[in-house]
Scaffold this motif. Structure first.
Motif, short mmCIF file in Angstrom:
data_model
loop_
_atom_site.label_atom_id
_atom_site.label_comp_id
_atom_site.label_asym_id
_atom_site.label_seq_id
_atom_site.Cartn_x
_atom_site.Cartn_y
_atom_site.Cartn_z
N VAL A 94 5.76 -4.49 -8.71
CA VAL A 94 5.06 -4.42 -7.55
C VAL A 94 3.61 -3.56 -7.90
O VAL A 94 3.77 -2.54 -8.49
CB VAL A 94 5.72 -3.37 -6.23
CG1 VAL A 94 4.97 -3.24 -5.24
CG2 VAL A 94 6.75 -4.07 -5.84
N LYS A 97 -2.27 -2.21 -5.41
CA LYS A 97 -2.74 -2.77 -4.07
C LYS A 97 -2.00 -3.86 -3.76
O LYS A 97 -1.64 -4.73 -4.45
CB LYS A 97 -4.37 -3.16 -4.35
CG LYS A 97 -5.30 -2.04 -4.62
CD LYS A 97 -6.61 -2.57 -4.70
CE LYS A 97 -7.60 -1.43 -4.96
NZ LYS A 97 -9.05 -2.10 -5.17
N PRO A 98 -1.61 -4.03 -2.49
CA PRO A 98 -0.77 -5.01 -1.68
C PRO A 98 -1.70 -6.39 -2.25
O PRO A 98 -2.72 -6.50 -2.00
CB PRO A 98 -0.80 -4.76 -0.43
CG PRO A 98 -1.20 -3.40 -0.03
CD PRO A 98 -1.97 -2.92 -1.38
N GLN A 156 2.12 -5.36 3.86
CA GLN A 156 1.84 -6.02 2.89
C GLN A 156 2.47 -5.55 1.77
O GLN A 156 3.01 -6.52 1.07
CB GLN A 156 0.40 -6.23 2.87
CG GLN A 156 -0.44 -6.88 3.76
CD GLN A 156 -1.83 -7.31 3.46
OE1 GLN A 156 -2.41 -7.13 2.24
NE2 GLN A 156 -2.62 -7.61 4.45
N GLN A 157 2.44 -4.19 1.57
CA GLN A 157 3.17 -3.73 0.31
C GLN A 157 4.80 -3.91 0.57
O GLN A 157 5.23 -4.19 -0.69
CB GLN A 157 2.73 -2.24 0.30
CG GLN A 157 2.87 -1.55 -1.04
CD GLN A 157 2.31 -2.36 -2.21
OE1 GLN A 157 2.69 -3.17 -2.56
NE2 GLN A 157 1.54 -1.27 -3.18
N CYS A 160 5.42 -7.37 -0.35
CA CYS A 160 5.41 -7.48 -2.04
C CYS A 160 6.66 -6.95 -2.52
O CYS A 160 7.21 -7.50 -3.40
CB CYS A 160 4.10 -6.98 -2.46
SG CYS A 160 2.56 -7.55 -1.97
N PRO A 177 2.35 2.43 -6.05
CA PRO A 177 2.57 1.56 -5.10
C PRO A 177 1.97 2.17 -3.75
O PRO A 177 1.94 1.26 -2.76
CB PRO A 177 3.94 1.55 -4.84
CG PRO A 177 4.57 2.70 -5.57
CD PRO A 177 3.52 2.96 -6.44
N CYS A 178 1.70 3.59 -3.72
CA CYS A 178 1.21 3.92 -2.35
C CYS A 178 -0.35 4.16 -2.43
O CYS A 178 -0.77 4.95 -1.29
CB CYS A 178 1.86 5.21 -1.99
SG CYS A 178 3.82 4.66 -1.94
N ILE A 189 7.04 3.59 2.47
CA ILE A 189 7.62 3.13 1.25
C ILE A 189 8.30 4.02 0.40
O ILE A 189 9.17 3.63 -0.35
CB ILE A 189 6.20 2.94 0.36
CG1 ILE A 189 5.37 1.74 1.05
CG2 ILE A 189 6.54 2.34 -0.98
CD1 ILE A 189 5.87 0.48 1.17
#
Length: 263
Positions: A94, A97-98, A156-157, A160, A177-178, A189
């Motif tokens: 992951v 960015k998304p 969106q994340q 993913c 990821p954040c 998340i």
């Protein structure tokens, strides 16, 4: 150095080069089963470079080469006979960015199983299971045919993440990821990471030390050292339980970074 028990991935004397430039050197560490490991350190210290080595994403960078050993369950993933697609199926990723595909929500999640030829009798069940695993199903179950770009950044994340777990990996790599998300989406998340760690081995790169302290069981601190020419090479300074790294680090450089005196 405190290695992880039941190591899923083991690094031994890892070095990474981009052409003649040595980006990372002297990395030896192990990642335990169903644990969250955080990689922290200042910008340019090689955290993301090391992360990308774990499922051969650096293969996609011209001039990149890896020395040392990256073993997944004892098999060096850089051996010539190793199937790179299978590596990336078992070790998902992951990104910062998304990055959903310009497809429907359903097709985003189904993409991995389809492209890897994963055998399934019911793709609907695969997609639902992945979306439930990413804590997104209840929010999108009535709009699976809609374009994924219509989701919020946090959604969106999580999409993913659903896409990553749809191929039933064992390991999930997360590169900051954040960093592109607001605090509420970040909290979701982080909660999700903790839930996923009951099933998956998770390795995250983060600049957020509070995040590392909250979610991880083990932490590796990296820094960059300059040579006489001013070239900066990343290296692992200290690897131990998160409690030790944040509470009683062994190396003075770790303590200086944790307390904000540099980095």
């Amino acid at each position: 150095m405190d290695g992880a028990p039941d190591g899923v991935i083991e690094l031994r004397d890892l070095e990474v080069f981009y052409g003649d430039f040595r980006a990372v050197k002297d990395v030896t560490m192990g990642f335990g089963s169903k644990e969250i490991t955080a990689l922290i350190g200042p910008s340019g210290c090689g955290k993301s470079t090391v992360l990308r080595c774990l499922n051969r994403m650096n293969d996609l960078v011209p001039g990149a080469r890896v020395q040392g050993r990256v073993a997944y369950h004892g098999v060096d993933i850089y051996e010539p006979e190793v199937d790179v697609i299978e590596v990336r199926r078992r070790i998902g990723m992951v990104f910062q960015k998304p990055n959903p595909f310009p497809k429907s929500i359903f097709d985003n999640v189904a993409y991995g199983p389809r492209v890897t030829g994963m055998k399934t009798d019911n793709m609907d069940e695969v997609v639902e299971r992945a979306l439930r695993g990413a804590a997104l199903w209840d929010e999108v179950k009535d709009k699976l045919k809609q374009n994924a770009f219509g989701l919020s950044g946090g959604q969106q994340q999580r999409l993913c993440i659903a896409r990553a777990i749809a191929t039933s990996p064992e390991v999930i790599l997360m590169d900051e990821p954040c960093s592109a998300l607001d605090p509420i989406a970040t909290a979701k998340i982080e909660d999700l990471m903790v839930e996923l760690a009951a099933t998956y081995t998770i390795i995250i790169v983060t600049h957020n030390m509070q995040q590392a302290a909250r979610v991880s069981q083990r932490t590796g601190f990296f820094t960059a050292e300059a040579d006489d020419m001013g070239h900066r090479t990343g290296r692992l300074v200290e690897f131990a339980t998160t409690e030790h790294i944040f509470g009683n680090p062994t190396d003075s450089r770790t303590e200086a970074y944790i307390t904000g005196r540099f980095g």
